[in-house]
Design a protein around this motif. Structure first.
Motif, PDB file in Angstrom:
ATOM      1  N   GLU A 122       0.812  -1.222   0.000  1.00 61.15           N
ATOM      2  CA  GLU A 122       0.000   0.000   0.000  1.00 61.15           C
ATOM      3  C   GLU A 122       0.846   1.273   0.000  1.00 61.15           C
ATOM      4  N   ALA A 123       1.917   1.288   0.787  1.00 62.19           N
ATOM      5  CA  ALA A 123       2.732   2.503   0.868  1.00 62.19           C
ATOM      6  C   ALA A 123       3.297   2.889  -0.498  1.00 62.19           C
ATOM      7  N   ASP A 124       3.774   1.901  -1.253  1.00 61.93           N
ATOM      8  CA  ASP A 124       4.324   2.174  -2.583  1.00 61.93           C
ATOM      9  C   ASP A 124       3.224   2.577  -3.555  1.00 61.93           C
ATOM     10  N   LEU A 125       2.096   1.878  -3.492  1.00 61.95           N
ATOM     11  CA  LEU A 125       0.993   2.196  -4.389  1.00 61.95           C
ATOM     12  C   LEU A 125       0.471   3.604  -4.123  1.00 61.95           C
ATOM     13  N   SER A 126       0.367   3.988  -2.846  1.00 63.71           N
ATOM     14  CA  SER A 126      -0.096   5.332  -2.498  1.00 63.71           C
ATOM     15  C   SER A 126       0.835   6.392  -3.060  1.00 63.71           C
ATOM     16  N   THR A 127       2.142   6.095  -3.061  1.00 63.39           N
ATOM     17  CA  THR A 127       3.118   7.039  -3.601  1.00 63.39           C
ATOM     18  C   THR A 127       2.932   7.205  -5.102  1.00 63.39           C
ATOM     19  N   ILE A 128       2.673   6.095  -5.807  1.00 62.56           N
ATOM     20  CA  ILE A 128       2.406   6.162  -7.250  1.00 62.56           C
ATOM     21  C   ILE A 128       1.115   6.931  -7.502  1.00 62.56           C
ATOM     22  N   MET A 129       0.063   6.636  -6.717  1.00 65.85           N
ATOM     23  CA  MET A 129      -1.218   7.326  -6.884  1.00 65.85           C
ATOM     24  C   MET A 129      -1.070   8.830  -6.656  1.00 65.85           C
ATOM     25  N   TYR A 130      -0.230   9.189  -5.702  1.00 65.62           N
ATOM     26  CA  TYR A 130       0.043  10.603  -5.424  1.00 65.62           C
ATOM     27  C   TYR A 130       0.608  11.285  -6.674  1.00 65.62           C
ATOM     28  N   ALA A 131       1.601  10.652  -7.298  1.00 67.33           N
ATOM     29  CA  ALA A 131       2.213  11.239  -8.488  1.00 67.33           C
ATOM     30  C   ALA A 131       1.241  11.261  -9.662  1.00 67.33           C
ATOM     31  N   VAL A 132       0.486  10.161  -9.858  1.00 66.08           N
ATOM     32  CA  VAL A 132      -0.499  10.108 -10.941  1.00 66.08           C
ATOM     33  C   VAL A 132      -1.533  11.208 -10.768  1.00 66.08           C
ATOM     34  N   THR A 133      -2.009  11.401  -9.544  1.00 69.66           N
ATOM     35  CA  THR A 133      -3.031  12.416  -9.275  1.00 69.66           C
ATOM     36  C   THR A 133      -2.505  13.814  -9.577  1.00 69.66           C
ATOM     37  N   ARG A 134      -1.301  14.106  -9.117  1.00 71.66           N
ATOM     38  CA  ARG A 134      -0.727  15.436  -9.344  1.00 71.66           C
ATOM     39  C   ARG A 134      -0.487  15.701 -10.834  1.00 71.66           C
ATOM     40  N   CYS A 135      -0.156  14.640 -11.579  1.00 68.43           N
ATOM     41  CA  CYS A 135       0.124  14.803 -13.003  1.00 68.43           C
ATOM     42  C   CYS A 135      -1.142  14.851 -13.856  1.00 68.43           C
ATOM     43  N   SER A 136      -2.225  14.222 -13.376  1.00 71.17           N
ATOM     44  CA  SER A 136      -3.398  14.014 -14.224  1.00 71.17           C
ATOM     45  C   SER A 136      -4.564  14.945 -13.932  1.00 71.17           C
ATOM     46  N   PHE A 137      -4.663  15.477 -12.724  1.00 76.57           N
ATOM     47  CA  PHE A 137      -5.842  16.260 -12.345  1.00 76.57           C
ATOM     48  C   PHE A 137      -5.427  17.574 -11.692  1.00 76.57           C
ATOM     49  N   THR A 138      -6.304  18.545 -11.770  1.00 77.76           N
ATOM     50  CA  THR A 138      -6.048  19.826 -11.113  1.00 77.76           C
ATOM     51  C   THR A 138      -6.653  19.875  -9.720  1.00 77.76           C
ATOM     52  N   THR A 139      -7.729  19.109  -9.492  1.00 76.86           N
ATOM     53  CA  THR A 139      -8.385  19.105  -8.183  1.00 76.86           C
ATOM     54  C   THR A 139      -8.830  17.704  -7.815  1.00 76.86           C
ATOM     55  N   LEU A 140      -9.068  17.480  -6.515  1.00 73.16           N
ATOM     56  CA  LEU A 140      -9.699  16.258  -6.041  1.00 73.16           C
ATOM     57  C   LEU A 140     -11.208  16.453  -6.055  1.00 73.16           C
ATOM     58  N   THR A 141     -11.945  15.456  -5.597  1.00 70.65           N
ATOM     59  CA  THR A 141     -13.401  15.567  -5.576  1.00 70.65           C
ATOM     60  C   THR A 141     -13.839  16.593  -4.532  1.00 70.65           C
TER      61      THR A 141
END
Length: 334
Positions: A122-141
């Motif tokens: 989970e810790a590694d996946l969360s880190t990847i999700m963090y980078a994907v989110t910052r690169c792909s979206f401007t805002t969260l829900t």
């Protein structure tokens, strides 16, 4: 997706049948130990072009596996596929997990296969999700945030007379915090074991793997997931998650020490948990809290900041679950 010890998605991937089968790229390499890329040349070309323009890519070091990756944005075609999936609750299937895997490129010159991705905790996946989110979206829900300013002029008030505002955390303001560095106890995090014992019970904890989490998601129906997310703001229950953190569970008969029961199958462990009486469950929960704390101390804390539009008060939003955020981003859940 953290566990609260105080206290899964029937999915099929719908990918257009007429999607082109892309040729595999053969790269002329100067290193004789290198082999041809497993990615098609179109993907390699787009990544190279994005990289030269510094578009949507971040370098991250995964806290547990210690891999260094370039993580890019989800491409426009990937986004279209995810949004067009019927039923909408499918981003956690293996097919759609590949879309997130495809956003990763090894920066440490070592092979990074899809199997490696599925083995990440989970810790590694969360880190990847963090980078994907910052690169792909401007805002969260959009979220409702209670304002802590007693003099706030917000017209939005709950029945308990608490003032709030609705806002979206900007991904550029997201921060990832690590409280403690992971130091392996064996050659690989996949073989690390953390044991806790009390009297006649010993529980050996391990890192969960993303593949195990996928299996849980795929065992759930759409209605189950809707209800769980609506009422609890998470995707799986504690009892469902616990077995994938347990490598083995050993029960010894106090009157006959030679008699031992060792459970290693996650289904067996789930049934064992469900059959415990109240007293035994309290002891078991205490042990699990102790064991999980040994593993989850390395999970990153994702933090965002929002500002009340009515009084200007800044609020820190901690404990952001990007699995839930991305689930909502890519599903027509409501």
């Amino acid at each position: 997706m953290s566990l609260d010890t105080s206290d899964g998605l029937q999915t099929t991937s719908t990918i257009p049948q007429n999607s082109p089968v892309l040729p595999e790229a053969v790269i002329n390499l100067t290193n004789p130990n290198d082999t041809k890329s497993i990615l098609p040349m179109e993907i390699l070309a787009s990544r190279l072009f994005n990289k030269t323009l510094s578009l949507g890519e971040e370098e991250v070091q995964l806290p547990i596996s210690k891999r260094i990756l370039y993580v890019g944005k989800i491409s426009s075609s990937d986004d279209a596929i995810l949004r067009s999936i019927s039923g909408s609750l499918h981003m956690y299937t293996t097919s759609n997990a590949k879309l997130f895997y495809s956003s990763c490129t090894a920066a440490d010159k070592k092979p990074f296969t899809f199997e490696d991705f599925l083995n990440l905790p989970e810790a590694d996946l969360s880190t990847i999700m963090y980078a994907v989110t910052r690169c792909s979206f401007t805002t969260l829900t959009k979220k409702m945030v209670f304002c802590t300013n007693e003099n706030c002029t917000s017209p939005l008030v709950t029945e308990n007379k608490r003032k709030y505002y609705e806002t979206e955390v900007k991904t550029k303001d997201l921060q990832i915090e690590f409280k403690e560095e992971y130091i392996p106890t064996t050659d690989s995090y996949l073989t690390d074991v953390y044991s806790v014992s009390r009297d006649t019970i010993t529980i050996n904890f391990k890192f969960e793997r993303f593949e195990e989490m996928l299996a849980l998601f795929q065992s759930k129906t759409n209605d189950e997931m809707r209800k769980r997310l609506t009422s609890n703001q998470d995707l799986l229950t504690t009892n469902e998650l616990l077995p994938i953190f347990i490598k083995s569970l050993i029960i010894t008969d106090p009157s006959s020490p030679d008699i031992k029961y060792e459970l290693t199958d996650s289904n067996q462990i789930f049934i064992f948990i469900s059959k415990l009486d109240i007293t035994a469950k309290e002891v078991f929960d205490d042990l699990c809290a102790e064991g999980l704390s040994k593993i989850q101390r390395w999970n990153p804390n994702l933090v965002g900041y929002t500002v009340c539009p009515y009084c200007g008060k800044e609020h820190k939003q901690g404990g952001i679950d990007l699995m839930v955020e991305l689930f909502l981003k890519f599903s027509a859940l409501y």
